[in-house]
Motif scaffolding. Structure first.
Motif, PDB file in Angstrom:
ATOM      1  N   GLY A  86       0.823  -1.207   0.000  1.00 36.14           N
ATOM      2  CA  GLY A  86       0.000   0.000   0.000  1.00 36.14           C
ATOM      3  C   GLY A  86       0.854   1.253   0.000  1.00 36.14           C
ATOM      4  N   VAL A  87       0.257   2.356  -0.412  1.00 35.63           N
ATOM      5  CA  VAL A  87       0.927   3.655  -0.407  1.00 35.63           C
ATOM      6  C   VAL A  87      -0.004   4.683   0.224  1.00 35.63           C
ATOM      7  CG1 VAL A  87       2.362   3.173  -2.417  1.00 35.63           C
ATOM      8  CG2 VAL A  87       0.102   4.194  -2.737  1.00 35.63           C
ATOM      9  N   GLY A  88       0.593   5.781   0.689  1.00 39.61           N
ATOM     10  CA  GLY A  88      -0.178   6.819   1.366  1.00 39.61           C
ATOM     11  C   GLY A  88      -0.361   8.063   0.521  1.00 39.61           C
ATOM     12  N   ALA A  89      -0.967   9.062   1.123  1.00 43.91           N
ATOM     13  CA  ALA A  89      -1.286  10.306   0.433  1.00 43.91           C
ATOM     14  C   ALA A  89      -0.092  11.255   0.440  1.00 43.91           C
ATOM     15  CB  ALA A  89      -2.477  10.981   1.101  1.00 43.91           C
ATOM     16  N   SER A  90      -0.052  12.120  -0.568  1.00 43.85           N
ATOM     17  CA  SER A  90       1.012  13.113  -0.653  1.00 43.85           C
ATOM     18  C   SER A  90       0.610  14.440  -0.018  1.00 43.85           C
ATOM     19  CB  SER A  90       1.388  13.350  -2.122  1.00 43.85           C
ATOM     20  OG  SER A  90       0.252  13.798  -2.850  1.00 43.85           O
ATOM     21  N   ALA A  91      -0.673  14.604   0.267  1.00 43.85           N
ATOM     22  CA  ALA A  91      -1.165  15.851   0.874  1.00 43.85           C
ATOM     23  C   ALA A  91      -2.474  15.558   1.576  1.00 43.85           C
ATOM     24  CB  ALA A  91      -1.369  16.931  -0.194  1.00 43.85           C
ATOM     25  N   ARG A  92      -2.885  16.471   2.472  1.00 48.55           N
ATOM     26  CA  ARG A  92      -4.127  16.294   3.203  1.00 48.55           C
ATOM     27  C   ARG A  92      -5.315  16.682   2.331  1.00 48.55           C
ATOM     28  NH1 ARG A  92      -7.105  19.808   6.977  1.00 48.55           N
ATOM     29  NH2 ARG A  92      -8.330  18.501   8.412  1.00 48.55           N
ATOM     30  N   GLY A  93      -6.295  15.801   2.273  1.00 45.51           N
ATOM     31  CA  GLY A  93      -7.517  16.129   1.562  1.00 45.51           C
ATOM     32  C   GLY A  93      -7.425  15.915   0.065  1.00 45.51           C
ATOM     33  N   THR A  94      -8.486  16.305  -0.617  1.00 44.37           N
ATOM     34  CA  THR A  94      -8.585  16.119  -2.058  1.00 44.37           C
ATOM     35  C   THR A  94      -8.086  17.334  -2.831  1.00 44.37           C
ATOM     36  OG1 THR A  94     -10.440  14.571  -1.900  1.00 44.37           O
ATOM     37  CG2 THR A  94     -10.200  15.767  -3.978  1.00 44.37           C
ATOM     38  N   GLU A  95      -8.484  18.512  -2.440  1.00 49.57           N
ATOM     39  CA  GLU A  95      -8.119  19.718  -3.194  1.00 49.57           C
ATOM     40  C   GLU A  95      -6.614  19.908  -3.254  1.00 49.57           C
ATOM     41  OE1 GLU A  95      -9.134  24.520  -3.330  1.00 49.57           O
ATOM     42  OE2 GLU A  95      -9.994  23.256  -1.766  1.00 49.57           O
ATOM     43  N   ALA A  96      -5.922  19.618  -2.156  1.00 46.93           N
ATOM     44  CA  ALA A  96      -4.472  19.829  -2.103  1.00 46.93           C
ATOM     45  C   ALA A  96      -3.682  18.662  -2.689  1.00 46.93           C
ATOM     46  CB  ALA A  96      -4.027  20.050  -0.653  1.00 46.93           C
ATOM     47  N   GLY A  97      -4.351  17.553  -2.948  1.00 44.41           N
ATOM     48  CA  GLY A  97      -3.662  16.377  -3.467  1.00 44.41           C
ATOM     49  C   GLY A  97      -3.401  16.476  -4.955  1.00 44.41           C
ATOM     50  N   SER A  98      -2.571  15.569  -5.439  1.00 43.73           N
ATOM     51  CA  SER A  98      -2.267  15.536  -6.871  1.00 43.73           C
ATOM     52  C   SER A  98      -3.004  14.376  -7.533  1.00 43.73           C
ATOM     53  CB  SER A  98      -0.762  15.369  -7.094  1.00 43.73           C
ATOM     54  OG  SER A  98      -0.334  14.079  -6.708  1.00 43.73           O
ATOM     55  N   VAL A  99      -3.330  14.555  -8.784  1.00 41.53           N
ATOM     56  CA  VAL A  99      -3.988  13.506  -9.544  1.00 41.53           C
ATOM     57  C   VAL A  99      -3.105  12.261  -9.597  1.00 41.53           C
ATOM     58  CG1 VAL A  99      -4.756  12.845 -11.862  1.00 41.53           C
ATOM     59  CG2 VAL A  99      -5.398  15.074 -10.914  1.00 41.53           C
ATOM     60  N   GLU A 100      -1.797  12.489  -9.731  1.00 39.64           N
ATOM     61  CA  GLU A 100      -0.862  11.361  -9.779  1.00 39.64           C
ATOM     62  C   GLU A 100      -0.907  10.556  -8.480  1.00 39.64           C
ATOM     63  OE1 GLU A 100       0.084  14.330 -12.709  1.00 39.64           O
ATOM     64  OE2 GLU A 100      -0.084  14.511 -10.523  1.00 39.64           O
TER      65      GLU A 100
END
Length: 227
Positions: A86-100
């Motif tokens: 598994g892998v985790g998120a690069s930023a908190r939430g959806t708006e601040a995250g990247s599509v990649e």
């Protein structure tokens, strides 16, 4: 009784710890991850008579099919599968995250687990075996726009669905739900978090239950700190 256990995401963290505890308990393991050098080092530690390295990109279904075939060819059967990659998120939430980041989380945390299940289910059906998925406390409630949490909600529901499928053959499915664990998953140390050994003990507890016992979900959380 010694069991044959296939573990994805086995080179570090929870997967590595589960492998070490499993071998210490007398089981044999097939270890899958992308990092061949880490897998080979782990096999050296555990002993070639106890462990097999299977360098695998879990996002590639053909690679996973080869992984399972090699494990079964080597050991003759599969009794337990731990779908742990598994892998985790690069930023908190959806708006601040990247599509990649969204794509990678869905590919590794969701799609790759379905590949693992597809190619191992025939062998677990034959052995009346046990599939264990690594979920998360993040699937136990709403989290601020979290795509990562949503992928673990998928795992939570998928575990129940797989339980129906494998249960027809007398097998079992368990979903572990760790709280925060201090692993390389995070960029910084988490001193108040669980340790990988804590999850490994829970994993062994689940798979060592008598055949008539099913633990569909097993939450393992850090004890709340009191002021």
């Amino acid at each position: 009784m010694s069991k044959i256990i296939l573990i994805t995401g086995a080179s570090t963290g929870i997967g590595e710890s589960c492998a070490r505890h499993a071998v210490e308990a007398g089981h044999k393991v097939a270890l899958a991850a992308r990092s061949e050098d880490k897998l080979e080092a782990l096999v050296k530690d555990l002993g070639e008579e106890n462990a097999l390295a299977l360098p695998t990109d879990v996002t590639d279904p053909d690679a996973q099919e080869r992984m399972v075939a090699r494990a079964v060819e080597h050991y003759g059967r599969l009794d337990v599968v731990l779908a742990n990659a598994g892998v985790g998120a690069s930023a908190r939430g959806t708006e601040a995250g990247s599509v990649e980041s969204f794509q990678k989380m869905i590919e590794v945390n969701c799609l790759a687990v379905t590949y693992t299940a597809k190619f191992t289910l025939p062998h677990l059906r034959a052995s009346k075996g046990h599939m264990v998925l690594t979920g998360s406390k993040a699937s136990q409630g709403a989290m601020f726009g979290s795509v990562y949490s949503a992928t673990k909600w998928f795992i939570r529901g998928y575990a129940d669905n797989l339980g129906e499928e494998l249960g027809e053959a007398g097998g079992r499915v368990t979903c572990l739900h760790p709280g925060m664990v201090d692993t390389p998953f995070f960029d910084e140390a988490k001193p108040d978090a669980l340790r990988p050994d804590d999850i490994a003990r829970a994993f062994l507890f689940a798979i060592d239950q008598p055949d008539h016992v099913l633990i569909p979900h097993l939450p393992v959380y850090p004890k709340p700190k009191k002021d």
